[in-house]
Structure formats: C-alpha cells, structure tokens
Design a protein around this motif. Structure first.
Motif, short mmCIF file in Angstrom:
data_model
loop_
_atom_site.label_atom_id
_atom_site.label_comp_id
_atom_site.label_asym_id
_atom_site.label_seq_id
_atom_site.Cartn_x
_atom_site.Cartn_y
_atom_site.Cartn_z
N MET A 86 9.60 -0.30 2.90
CA MET A 86 9.40 -1.72 3.17
C MET A 86 8.26 -1.90 4.18
N GLU A 87 8.18 -0.99 5.14
CA GLU A 87 7.10 -1.06 6.12
C GLU A 87 5.73 -1.02 5.45
N GLU A 88 5.57 -0.14 4.45
CA GLU A 88 4.30 -0.05 3.72
C GLU A 88 4.07 -1.31 2.88
N LYS A 89 5.11 -1.78 2.19
CA LYS A 89 4.95 -2.97 1.33
C LYS A 89 4.61 -4.21 2.15
N LYS A 90 5.07 -4.26 3.41
CA LYS A 90 4.77 -5.43 4.25
C LYS A 90 3.28 -5.58 4.52
N LYS A 91 2.50 -4.52 4.33
CA LYS A 91 1.05 -4.61 4.49
C LYS A 91 0.45 -5.56 3.45
N TYR A 92 1.19 -5.80 2.38
CA TYR A 92 0.72 -6.64 1.27
C TYR A 92 1.51 -7.95 1.18
N LYS A 137 -6.85 -2.83 0.02
CA LYS A 137 -5.88 -2.04 0.78
C LYS A 137 -4.81 -1.39 -0.08
N LEU A 138 -4.85 -1.62 -1.39
CA LEU A 138 -3.86 -1.00 -2.27
C LEU A 138 -3.98 0.52 -2.20
N PRO A 139 -2.88 1.24 -2.49
CA PRO A 139 -3.00 2.69 -2.58
C PRO A 139 -4.14 3.05 -3.53
N PRO A 140 -5.00 4.01 -3.14
CA PRO A 140 -6.22 4.31 -3.92
C PRO A 140 -5.99 4.53 -5.42
N SER A 141 -4.94 5.25 -5.81
CA SER A 141 -4.75 5.52 -7.25
C SER A 141 -4.41 4.24 -8.02
N LEU A 142 -3.64 3.33 -7.42
CA LEU A 142 -3.33 2.06 -8.07
C LEU A 142 -4.57 1.18 -8.11
N ARG A 143 -5.31 1.13 -7.02
CA ARG A 143 -6.54 0.33 -6.97
C ARG A 143 -7.53 0.81 -8.02
N PHE A 144 -7.69 2.12 -8.17
CA PHE A 144 -8.61 2.67 -9.16
C PHE A 144 -8.16 2.30 -10.58
N SER A 145 -6.87 2.43 -10.86
CA SER A 145 -6.36 2.09 -12.20
C SER A 145 -6.59 0.62 -12.52
N LEU A 146 -6.34 -0.26 -11.56
CA LEU A 146 -6.57 -1.69 -11.79
C LEU A 146 -8.06 -1.98 -11.96
N PHE A 147 -8.91 -1.27 -11.21
CA PHE A 147 -10.35 -1.43 -11.33
C PHE A 147 -10.80 -1.04 -12.75
N VAL A 148 -10.32 0.10 -13.25
CA VAL A 148 -10.69 0.56 -14.59
C VAL A 148 -10.19 -0.44 -15.63
#
Length: 159
Positions: A86-92, A137-148
């Motif tokens: 939850m601490e990590e998700k609160k960043k978003y 700020k998304l985790p890099p692997s998720l951000r890359f997948s969404l970018f692609v």
C-alpha cells in the motif's frame, strides 16, 4: 397452459469461465473494433458500445489488432502493480477532484457508499494529457509495456 415462448439451452457463463479460454465464443462478443471503423456498421456498433457502457459499465473490445501475447504481458505487469505494498501504491494516489491514479472512482460525497474495489486509472494517449505524477513514476517494466502499447495503437490509428 399457454406457452409464452421458448429458449435454447446454452452454457452458463460462470461455468464457461472456470476453464481457461484462448478466445471468447463469438456469441459472447459485444464490441468489434473493425465494425466501428466501417460506415455501414458503425452506427449499430456504437449503439452496442453505448449500451455496454451505460448498462454494464464494461465491455470487451475485439479485433483491435493488439497481439494477445502482449496483452497478457501487460495484464501480468498490471497485476504486479496491484500486488505492490500500500505504501508503494500511495505514490500513485489520486489527486483531489481527479479520477486518474490509484484509489476509488467517482466519489462525490463523504456519505457515498463505496464498492471496496481499488482502481488505477490513467490516460496514456494523447501524450500531452498524461499526468506527470503517474506515468513517469510507474514501475519501469509496466511503463515500458504501456509505452509500447501506446506506440502500437498510435501507428495503427495513423494508417
């Protein structure tokens, strides 16, 4: 006794989804992206889309041209996001008055009943509408997948 109609017996949807499926049976497909692109079928498909959004709140889009294996990869990464602490998700966390980010959607009053399901909502395209506190700020692997995925969808829309 008067007969008021009849119906064919069909499998129960809840039973169908108990077994993994690679494709949805055609009779369960609601919204066809290709039908939205052709003038002769556009109006009826838009009516189905309107109904699905208003009455069900969700729909499945088919014939969109995105490779299934890639969608599965994105789905796995999104699941990973929801498994963060939850601490990590609160960043978003959503900003007040906004529906994008992690939290609850469309909470309009302190007295409103909540459904208990957390969501993550984010506009990715067009790029200029992205929220700076979310996408970068998304985790890099998720951000890359969404970018692609975005690049693939942009290329298809330009053709």
């Amino acid at each position: 006794m008067a007969k008021i109609g009849g119906s064919l017996l069909v499998p129960c949807v809840q039973e169908l989804v108990k077994n993994p499926m690679l494709v949805v049976p055609p009779r369960y497909i609601l919204i066809d992206m290709q039908s939205l692109l052709y003038e002769e079928s556009m109006d009826s498909e838009l009516a189905k889309l309107d109904f699905a959004c208003k009455e069900w709140g969700f729909f499945q889009l088919v014939n969109h041209g995105v490779i299934s294996a890639f969608l599965e990869k994105v789905k796995k990464k999104v699941k990973g996001f929801f498994n963060l602490s939850m601490e990590e998700k609160k960043k978003y966390w959503q900003h007040p008055g906004d529906v994008e980010g992690f939290g609850q959607a469309f909470v309009l009053s302190e007295e409103q009943k909540l459904d208990g399901a957390g969501i993550f909502s984010m506009i990715t395209l067009p790029v200029h509408q992205r929220k700076p506190h979310l996408f970068p700020k998304l985790p890099p692997s998720l951000r890359f997948s969404l970018f692609v995925l975005d690049m693939d969808l942009q290329a298809k829309s330009e053709n």
